[in-house]
Design a protein around this motif. Structure first.
Motif, PDB file in Angstrom:
ATOM      1  N   MET A  34       0.846  -1.189   0.000  1.00  0.00           N
ATOM      2  CA  MET A  34       0.000   0.000   0.000  1.00  0.00           C
ATOM      3  C   MET A  34       0.883   1.240   0.000  1.00  0.00           C
ATOM      4  SD  MET A  34      -2.976  -1.142   2.721  1.00  0.00           S
ATOM      5  CE  MET A  34      -4.021   0.277   2.375  1.00  0.00           C
ATOM      6  N   GLY A  35       0.281   2.369  -0.263  1.00  0.00           N
ATOM      7  CA  GLY A  35       1.073   3.587  -0.258  1.00  0.00           C
ATOM      8  C   GLY A  35       0.237   4.812  -0.526  1.00  0.00           C
ATOM      9  N   TRP A  36       0.934   5.914  -0.719  1.00  0.00           N
ATOM     10  CA  TRP A  36       0.302   7.214  -0.960  1.00  0.00           C
ATOM     11  C   TRP A  36       0.948   7.895  -2.155  1.00  0.00           C
ATOM     12  CZ3 TRP A  36      -3.863   8.785   1.834  1.00  0.00           C
ATOM     13  CH2 TRP A  36      -4.136   8.090   3.022  1.00  0.00           C
ATOM     14  N   TYR A  37       0.112   8.461  -2.996  1.00  0.00           N
ATOM     15  CA  TYR A  37       0.522   9.343  -4.075  1.00  0.00           C
ATOM     16  C   TYR A  37      -0.116  10.700  -3.818  1.00  0.00           C
ATOM     17  CZ  TYR A  37       2.454   5.716  -7.157  1.00  0.00           C
ATOM     18  OH  TYR A  37       3.221   4.722  -7.708  1.00  0.00           O
ATOM     19  N   ILE A  51       4.713   1.143   1.272  1.00  0.00           N
ATOM     20  CA  ILE A  51       5.181   0.117   2.199  1.00  0.00           C
ATOM     21  C   ILE A  51       4.810  -1.231   1.612  1.00  0.00           C
ATOM     22  CG2 ILE A  51       3.061   0.310   3.607  1.00  0.00           C
ATOM     23  CD1 ILE A  51       4.915  -0.259   6.071  1.00  0.00           C
ATOM     24  N   SER A  52       5.793  -2.135   1.586  1.00  0.00           N
ATOM     25  CA  SER A  52       5.562  -3.442   0.985  1.00  0.00           C
ATOM     26  C   SER A  52       4.837  -4.356   1.968  1.00  0.00           C
ATOM     27  CB  SER A  52       6.894  -4.070   0.580  1.00  0.00           C
ATOM     28  OG  SER A  52       7.599  -4.503   1.730  1.00  0.00           O
ATOM     29  N   SER A  53       4.520  -5.543   1.499  1.00  0.00           N
ATOM     30  CA  SER A  53       3.822  -6.495   2.349  1.00  0.00           C
ATOM     31  C   SER A  53       4.687  -6.959   3.518  1.00  0.00           C
ATOM     32  CB  SER A  53       3.380  -7.699   1.513  1.00  0.00           C
ATOM     33  OG  SER A  53       4.496  -8.308   0.892  1.00  0.00           O
ATOM     34  N   VAL A  54       6.005  -6.801   3.409  1.00  0.00           N
ATOM     35  CA  VAL A  54       6.900  -7.194   4.500  1.00  0.00           C
ATOM     36  C   VAL A  54       7.444  -6.002   5.262  1.00  0.00           C
ATOM     37  CG1 VAL A  54       7.543  -9.373   3.422  1.00  0.00           C
ATOM     38  CG2 VAL A  54       8.912  -7.325   2.963  1.00  0.00           C
ATOM     39  N   GLY A  55       6.945  -4.811   4.949  1.00  0.00           N
ATOM     40  CA  GLY A  55       7.302  -3.637   5.723  1.00  0.00           C
ATOM     41  C   GLY A  55       8.407  -2.768   5.163  1.00  0.00           C
ATOM     42  N   THR A  56       8.909  -3.096   3.986  1.00  0.00           N
ATOM     43  CA  THR A  56       9.922  -2.236   3.359  1.00  0.00           C
ATOM     44  C   THR A  56       9.271  -0.938   2.902  1.00  0.00           C
ATOM     45  OG1 THR A  56      11.120  -4.193   2.608  1.00  0.00           O
ATOM     46  CG2 THR A  56      11.652  -2.086   1.552  1.00  0.00           C
ATOM     47  N   THR A  57       9.915   0.164   3.201  1.00  0.00           N
ATOM     48  CA  THR A  57       9.345   1.468   2.850  1.00  0.00           C
ATOM     49  C   THR A  57      10.200   2.185   1.809  1.00  0.00           C
ATOM     50  OG1 THR A  57      10.501   2.530   4.691  1.00  0.00           O
ATOM     51  CG2 THR A  57       8.250   1.765   5.097  1.00  0.00           C
ATOM     52  N   LYS A  58       9.534   3.065   1.074  1.00  0.00           N
ATOM     53  CA  LYS A  58      10.211   3.904   0.087  1.00  0.00           C
ATOM     54  C   LYS A  58       9.536   5.258   0.112  1.00  0.00           C
ATOM     55  CE  LYS A  58      11.201   4.387  -4.872  1.00  0.00           C
ATOM     56  NZ  LYS A  58      12.652   4.607  -4.713  1.00  0.00           N
ATOM     57  N   SER A  62      11.595  14.334  -1.795  1.00  0.00           N
ATOM     58  CA  SER A  62      11.079  15.594  -1.268  1.00  0.00           C
ATOM     59  C   SER A  62      10.445  15.463   0.113  1.00  0.00           C
ATOM     60  CB  SER A  62      10.054  16.186  -2.240  1.00  0.00           C
ATOM     61  OG  SER A  62       8.976  15.286  -2.420  1.00  0.00           O
ATOM     62  N   VAL A  63      10.143  14.233   0.532  1.00  0.00           N
ATOM     63  CA  VAL A  63       9.479  14.056   1.834  1.00  0.00           C
ATOM     64  C   VAL A  63      10.327  13.269   2.830  1.00  0.00           C
ATOM     65  CG1 VAL A  63       7.243  14.132   0.671  1.00  0.00           C
ATOM     66  CG2 VAL A  63       8.229  11.910   1.307  1.00  0.00           C
ATOM     67  N   LYS A  64      11.485  12.790   2.405  1.00  0.00           N
ATOM     68  CA  LYS A  64      12.336  12.011   3.302  1.00  0.00           C
ATOM     69  C   LYS A  64      12.694  12.831   4.541  1.00  0.00           C
ATOM     70  CE  LYS A  64      14.539   8.886   0.006  1.00  0.00           C
ATOM     71  NZ  LYS A  64      15.799   8.547  -0.710  1.00  0.00           N
ATOM     72  N   GLY A  65      12.586  12.194   5.699  1.00  0.00           N
ATOM     73  CA  GLY A  65      12.888  12.874   6.949  1.00  0.00           C
ATOM     74  C   GLY A  65      11.722  13.667   7.516  1.00  0.00           C
ATOM     75  N   ARG A  66      10.669  13.847   6.729  1.00  0.00           N
ATOM     76  CA  ARG A  66       9.495  14.597   7.203  1.00  0.00           C
ATOM     77  C   ARG A  66       8.251  13.723   7.283  1.00  0.00           C
ATOM     78  NH1 ARG A  66       7.450  18.632   4.254  1.00  0.00           N
ATOM     79  NH2 ARG A  66       8.100  17.750   2.245  1.00  0.00           N
ATOM     80  N   PHE A  67       8.121  12.764   6.382  1.00  0.00           N
ATOM     81  CA  PHE A  67       6.943  11.904   6.331  1.00  0.00           C
ATOM     82  C   PHE A  67       7.325  10.485   6.753  1.00  0.00           C
ATOM     83  CE2 PHE A  67       4.362  14.247   2.769  1.00  0.00           C
ATOM     84  CZ  PHE A  67       4.542  15.451   3.446  1.00  0.00           C
ATOM     85  N   THR A  68       6.381   9.812   7.402  1.00  0.00           N
ATOM     86  CA  THR A  68       6.583   8.422   7.793  1.00  0.00           C
ATOM     87  C   THR A  68       5.341   7.615   7.447  1.00  0.00           C
ATOM     88  OG1 THR A  68       8.009   9.082   9.637  1.00  0.00           O
ATOM     89  CG2 THR A  68       7.102   6.846   9.678  1.00  0.00           C
ATOM     90  N   ILE A  69       5.543   6.509   6.737  1.00  0.00           N
ATOM     91  CA  ILE A  69       4.438   5.607   6.437  1.00  0.00           C
ATOM     92  C   ILE A  69       4.534   4.408   7.368  1.00  0.00           C
ATOM     93  CG2 ILE A  69       5.697   4.372   4.606  1.00  0.00           C
ATOM     94  CD1 ILE A  69       2.992   4.179   3.095  1.00  0.00           C
ATOM     95  N   SER A  70       3.400   3.953   7.869  1.00  0.00           N
ATOM     96  CA  SER A  70       3.394   2.816   8.790  1.00  0.00           C
ATOM     97  C   SER A  70       2.088   2.060   8.654  1.00  0.00           C
ATOM     98  CB  SER A  70       3.582   3.284  10.229  1.00  0.00           C
ATOM     99  OG  SER A  70       2.514   4.125  10.635  1.00  0.00           O
ATOM    100  N   ARG A  71       2.095   0.826   9.184  1.00  0.00           N
ATOM    101  CA  ARG A  71       0.870   0.027   9.196  1.00  0.00           C
ATOM    102  C   ARG A  71       0.264   0.051  10.582  1.00  0.00           C
ATOM    103  NH1 ARG A  71      -0.157  -3.104   4.746  1.00  0.00           N
ATOM    104  NH2 ARG A  71       1.608  -3.454   3.339  1.00  0.00           N
ATOM    105  N   GLY A  72      -1.056  -0.044  10.620  1.00  0.00           N
ATOM    106  CA  GLY A  72      -1.752  -0.137  11.886  1.00  0.00           C
ATOM    107  C   GLY A  72      -1.841  -1.573  12.359  1.00  0.00           C
TER     108      GLY A  72
END
Length: 115
Positions: A34-37, A51-58, A62-72
């Motif tokens: 899943m992810g965000w555009y 974020i991949s099915s195993v938790g790898t993030t990309k 422009s948003v590195k260090g400011r945005f964080t994606i996570s699973r609930g």
């Protein structure tokens, strides 16, 4: 079929924070990528974070260090925590998911960064 429901957009001042959430529902038998555009007026839709099915993030540079994606705790729910927001982050943010070779999109939620 996968349905995506987003929430959490709004108006925030520069330097502020906002968290978006997205829940995938339907006949899903696994944890799915899943992810965000986001899409700003007059611009193409661009990847923000995924974020991949195993938790790898990309992240977009422009948003590195400011945005964080996570699973609930519900694994097919994802959050995008956005901090130190800038006016150039203003856009419609779309949740997306991949399942069984299909791409699915949410309806979009507006994020406006302005004083």
């Amino acid at each position: 079929q996968v349905q995506l429901v987003e929430s959490g957009g709004g108006l925030v001042q520069p330097g502020g924070s906002l968290t978006l959430s997205c829940t995938a529902s339907g006949t899903i038998f696994s944890i799915i990528p899943m992810g965000w555009y986001r899409q700003a007026p007059g611009k193409e839709r661009q990847l923000v974070a995924r974020i991949s099915s195993v938790g790898t993030t990309k992240y977009a540079d422009s948003v590195k260090g400011r945005f964080t994606i996570s699973r609930g705790n519900a694994k097919n729910t994802v959050y995008l925590h956005m901090s130190n927001l800038k006016p150039e982050d203003t856009a419609v943010y779309y949740c997306y998911a991949q399942y069984n070779s299909g791409d699915y999109w949410g309806q979009g939620t507006q994020v406006t960064v302005s004083s």
